[in-house]
Design a protein around this motif. Structure first.
Motif, PDB file in Angstrom:
ATOM      1  N   UNK A   1     -19.155 -68.337  40.976  1.00  0.00           N
ATOM      2  CA  UNK A   1     -18.943 -68.849  42.327  1.00  0.00           C
ATOM      3  C   UNK A   1     -18.538 -67.723  43.279  1.00  0.00           C
ATOM      4  N   UNK A   2     -17.681 -66.831  42.822  1.00  0.00           N
ATOM      5  CA  UNK A   2     -17.264 -65.707  43.661  1.00  0.00           C
ATOM      6  C   UNK A   2     -18.438 -64.782  43.950  1.00  0.00           C
ATOM      7  N   UNK A   3     -19.279 -64.544  42.936  1.00  0.00           N
ATOM      8  CA  UNK A   3     -20.438 -63.674  43.130  1.00  0.00           C
ATOM      9  C   UNK A   3     -21.386 -64.254  44.178  1.00  0.00           C
ATOM     10  N   UNK A   4     -21.669 -65.542  44.073  1.00  0.00           N
ATOM     11  CA  UNK A   4     -22.578 -66.189  45.019  1.00  0.00           C
ATOM     12  C   UNK A   4     -21.976 -66.198  46.423  1.00  0.00           C
ATOM     13  N   UNK A   5     -20.707 -66.547  46.527  1.00  0.00           N
ATOM     14  CA  UNK A   5     -20.048 -66.592  47.833  1.00  0.00           C
ATOM     15  C   UNK A   5     -20.020 -65.216  48.485  1.00  0.00           C
ATOM     16  N   UNK A   6     -19.764 -64.187  47.675  1.00  0.00           N
ATOM     17  CA  UNK A   6     -19.727 -62.826  48.217  1.00  0.00           C
ATOM     18  C   UNK A   6     -21.113 -62.399  48.707  1.00  0.00           C
ATOM     19  N   UNK A   7     -22.148 -62.769  47.966  1.00  0.00           N
ATOM     20  CA  UNK A   7     -23.503 -62.425  48.383  1.00  0.00           C
ATOM     21  C   UNK A   7     -23.876 -63.140  49.679  1.00  0.00           C
ATOM     22  N   UNK A   8     -23.498 -64.407  49.812  1.00  0.00           N
ATOM     23  CA  UNK A   8     -23.784 -65.149  51.045  1.00  0.00           C
ATOM     24  C   UNK A   8     -23.064 -64.533  52.241  1.00  0.00           C
ATOM     25  N   UNK A   9     -21.837 -64.068  52.024  1.00  0.00           N
ATOM     26  CA  UNK A   9     -21.097 -63.437  53.112  1.00  0.00           C
ATOM     27  C   UNK A   9     -21.775 -62.136  53.552  1.00  0.00           C
ATOM     28  N   UNK A  10     -22.305 -61.384  52.594  1.00  0.00           N
ATOM     29  CA  UNK A  10     -23.039 -60.165  52.937  1.00  0.00           C
ATOM     30  C   UNK A  10     -24.298 -60.495  53.730  1.00  0.00           C
ATOM     31  N   UNK A  11     -24.977 -61.567  53.359  1.00  0.00           N
ATOM     32  CA  UNK A  11     -26.171 -61.982  54.105  1.00  0.00           C
ATOM     33  C   UNK A  11     -25.790 -62.419  55.518  1.00  0.00           C
ATOM     34  N   UNK A  12     -24.684 -63.142  55.635  1.00  0.00           N
ATOM     35  CA  UNK A  12     -24.256 -63.584  56.969  1.00  0.00           C
ATOM     36  C   UNK A  12     -24.001 -62.386  57.879  1.00  0.00           C
ATOM     37  N   UNK A  13     -23.330 -61.363  57.352  1.00  0.00           N
ATOM     38  CA  UNK A  13     -23.058 -60.171  58.149  1.00  0.00           C
ATOM     39  C   UNK A  13     -24.353 -59.447  58.504  1.00  0.00           C
ATOM     40  N   UNK A  14     -25.306 -59.431  57.557  1.00  0.00           N
ATOM     41  CA  UNK A  14     -26.595 -58.799  57.827  1.00  0.00           C
ATOM     42  C   UNK A  14     -27.304 -59.488  58.991  1.00  0.00           C
ATOM     43  N   UNK A  15     -27.327 -60.812  58.965  1.00  0.00           N
ATOM     44  CA  UNK A  15     -27.989 -61.555  60.041  1.00  0.00           C
ATOM     45  C   UNK A  15     -27.226 -61.417  61.356  1.00  0.00           C
ATOM     46  N   UNK A  16     -25.899 -61.405  61.285  1.00  0.00           N
ATOM     47  CA  UNK A  16     -25.094 -61.307  62.501  1.00  0.00           C
ATOM     48  C   UNK A  16     -25.366 -59.994  63.232  1.00  0.00           C
TER      49      UNK A  16
END
Length: 242
Positions: free
Chosen positions: A161-176
């Motif tokens: 769960x932490x791995x997936x959440x961390x990856x999603x946060x990185x994607x969010x920053x990339x899109x932002x």
């Protein structure tokens, strides 16, 4: 009046089912058990449930505890085990609720999110570290449950769960950084699942790779582009002219 010690009270309850003796034990040690549980779970309501569970266990095992047992130490140890089990159950419940929440969002994604994210998605996933990229592909492209993702990656449920959440946060920053403002929850549900193979797709018999020549034979240079791409995905058959 002499106060009976813990061993005498336990014996009275085990042999005579003396509720008074057991109530005395509870009153004497309830603060110890509750404070121990609270330190571990940091939730007053859950600590109360653990305290109740510990004394239920004591009632069941009263007859098996020897006179040499130090009840206070036994209760602390039992509270530790009960707290660990309660935390595991709580984590499983949270995971189930998270799964249900993600499923509920599948049909509630922001209508404008996908047109903005789609052109950047593959670039965003490609820039992730390999471990994060694998987690994203398994979880969202292939839509596997967290348990399967963790099994493939060799991680437990919490780490997955932490791995997936961390990856999603990185994607969010990339899109932002590229002007696409969204949340990790919306990004998670905008991933397109892998589509089914087109029903008309087939590998035609005439496209089989040629066999290699035997030793001593002539060299064969195979060019995979000699035939047109239409042979790999033929359209509807044309009727012969009459």
């Amino acid at each position: 009046m002499r106060l009976r010690d813990d061993a005498e009270l336990l014996s009275a309850y085990a042999t005579q089912r003396s509720e008074e003796a057991f109530a005395t034990l509870v009153e004497r040690h309830v603060s110890l058990v509750y404070s121990s549980a609270l330190r571990q779970v940091r939730d007053p309501h859950l600590a109360e449930e653990i305290t109740q569970a510990v004394f239920i266990i004591l009632a069941r095992k009263a007859g098996s505890l020897g006179k040499e047992t130090v009840l206070a130490g036994w209760l602390c140890r039992t509270a530790r085990f009960a707290a660990c089990n309660a935390l595991k159950a709580e984590h499983r419940r949270q995971h189930r609720e998270q799964e249900a929440y993600m499923e509920s969002l599948l049909h509630e994604s922001e209508p404008g999110a996908w047109p903005q994210i789609a052109p950047l998605l593959d670039e965003a996933v490609a820039q992730l570290a390999e471990a994060d990229r694998n987690a994203v592909v398994l979880r969202f492209y292939e839509q596997r449950p967290l348990e399967d993702v963790g099994r493939v990656l060799g991680l437990n449920a919490d780490a997955t769960q932490k791995r997936v959440s961390r990856a999603l946060e990185k994607l969010r920053k990339f899109f932002a950084k590229r002007g696409v403002v969204s949340t990790t929850a919306v990004i998670a549900v905008t991933f397109p699942p892998i589509p089914f193979k087109p029903r008309r797709w087939r590998w035609p018999k005439q496209q089989r790779l040629p066999r290699l020549p035997r030793r001593g034979g002539e060299r064969f240079d195979f060019n995979p582009h000699q035939r047109s791409i239409e042979n790999l995905w033929p359209g509807p058959k044309q009727k012969r002219p009459s």
